[in-house]
Design a protein around this motif. Structure first.
Motif, PDB file in Angstrom:
ATOM      1  N   ARG A  26     -13.256  -3.097  57.513  1.00  0.00           N
ATOM      2  CA  ARG A  26     -13.922  -1.709  57.663  1.00  0.00           C
ATOM      3  C   ARG A  26     -13.410  -1.033  58.897  1.00  0.00           C
ATOM      4  N   ARG A  44     -13.398   6.925  61.894  1.00  0.00           N
ATOM      5  CA  ARG A  44     -13.404   7.492  60.299  1.00  0.00           C
ATOM      6  C   ARG A  44     -13.471   9.043  60.799  1.00  0.00           C
ATOM      7  N   THR A  55     -13.715   6.872  46.173  1.00  0.00           N
ATOM      8  CA  THR A  55     -14.582   6.125  45.604  1.00  0.00           C
ATOM      9  C   THR A  55     -15.873   5.743  46.280  1.00  0.00           C
ATOM     10  N   ALA A  89     -18.523   3.832  48.527  1.00  0.00           N
ATOM     11  CA  ALA A  89     -18.292   2.696  49.628  1.00  0.00           C
ATOM     12  C   ALA A  89     -19.770   2.404  49.960  1.00  0.00           C
ATOM     13  N   ASP A  90     -19.896   0.981  49.970  1.00  0.00           N
ATOM     14  CA  ASP A  90     -20.991   0.446  50.811  1.00  0.00           C
ATOM     15  C   ASP A  90     -20.628  -0.459  51.922  1.00  0.00           C
ATOM     16  N   VAL A  91     -21.069   0.324  53.063  1.00  0.00           N
ATOM     17  CA  VAL A  91     -20.901  -0.115  54.317  1.00  0.00           C
ATOM     18  C   VAL A  91     -22.129  -0.652  54.990  1.00  0.00           C
ATOM     19  N   LEU A 145     -17.834   7.360  51.150  1.00  0.00           N
ATOM     20  CA  LEU A 145     -16.909   7.170  50.429  1.00  0.00           C
ATOM     21  C   LEU A 145     -15.548   6.616  50.893  1.00  0.00           C
ATOM     22  N   ALA A 146     -14.774   6.367  49.938  1.00  0.00           N
ATOM     23  CA  ALA A 146     -13.295   5.663  50.605  1.00  0.00           C
ATOM     24  C   ALA A 146     -12.374   6.447  49.966  1.00  0.00           C
ATOM     25  N   GLY A 190      -8.704   3.084  50.826  1.00  0.00           N
ATOM     26  CA  GLY A 190      -9.914   2.408  51.083  1.00  0.00           C
ATOM     27  C   GLY A 190     -10.296   2.781  52.611  1.00  0.00           C
ATOM     28  N   GLU A 196     -12.873   4.497  54.908  1.00  0.00           N
ATOM     29  CA  GLU A 196     -14.135   5.063  54.847  1.00  0.00           C
ATOM     30  C   GLU A 196     -14.142   6.125  55.406  1.00  0.00           C
TER      31      GLU A 196
END
Length: 236
Positions: free
Chosen positions: A58, A62, A86, A88-90, A100-101, A105, A107
């Motif tokens: 991760r 960002r 897509t 995203a679960d962080v 989102l990502a 990928g 984030e």
């Protein structure tokens, strides 16, 4: 921002931000607002650079995107997903912002409307995870000529001294940095300033010179006190 395919990822972010897209050379895609003339604190421009290594953890750095209303937030999330983002679960849990990502990928957050970000442009903030926001505030407040707006045990907030453009936020996290960041800051001395002197000044503040395989390049790669890489470019 590092990318396996700078052109494809640049295309995503150009559409996401509604910014112009260009390239200064092979493997580099540059994004900036339409009509932007560098340098101007109203925006932090985005350069996407091709690298061979894929994303593995991760990101600690960002982009947070601003919205003007709940409806705008929902519309923006839907548009970004249509572009290839897509969910995203962080570990964010039940929060008012959407994580989102991007297609590689990375984030990023689409924030709920906040008064503080009403005039930042599409990028509300560059957010950096850190162990000690107070230490980051001490370094970065001296490293740049930005204004420190807030510092607590949980976060530090800076913005251009001109009071325009996105914020730079350092957010407390228990996790230490483990790999090279895929998103980093580039600093540029003012015209007439000396690059070597600026590098020496930053080292006195606590930065360290590092080798990330950059080779013989005109910029200098440093790391801040928590190991976040950043580049000192030649004067504008």
């Amino acid at each position: 921002m590092s990318a396996l395919d700078d052109s494809a990822l640049g295309g995503f972010w150009a559409k996401a931000l509604d910014w112009d897209l260009s390239s200064e050379g092979p493997g580099v895609t540059n994004l900036e607002p339409e009509g932007f003339v560098y340098p101007d604190p109203v925006a932090v421009c985005l350069d996407i650079v091709a690298v061979p290594e894929p994303k593995t953890v991760r990101n600690r750095v960002r982009v947070d995107l601003a919205t003007t209303s709940v409806a705008h937030q929902a519309e923006l999330v839907a548009r970004l997903e249509d572009l290839g983002a897509t969910p995203a679960d962080v570990g964010q849990g039940d929060v008012p912002w959407t994580v989102l990502a991007d297609p590689e990928g990375n984030e990023f957050c689409v924030l709920e409307p906040r008064e503080i970000y009403r005039d930042t442009g599409p990028i509300a903030a560059v957010a950096v995870d850190c162990v000690d926001p107070r230490a980051m505030a001490r370094f970065w407040d001296e490293a740049m000529d930005w204004t420190l707006h807030e510092v607590t045990d949980d976060q530090a907030v800076l913005r251009s001294a001109q009071g325009v453009g996105p914020y730079l936020t350092f957010l407390r996290t228990p996790d230490a940095k483990t790999v090279k960041n895929r998103v980093h800051l580039d600093l540029r001395p003012y015209p007439g300033d000396d690059q070597a002197e600026e590098v020496a000044r930053l080292q006195e503040l606590g930065a360290t010179k590092i080798d990330i395989g950059q080779g013989d390049v005109p910029w200098t790669v440093l790391a801040d006190p928590e190991g976040n890489e950043f580049c000192v470019l030649t004067p504008a």
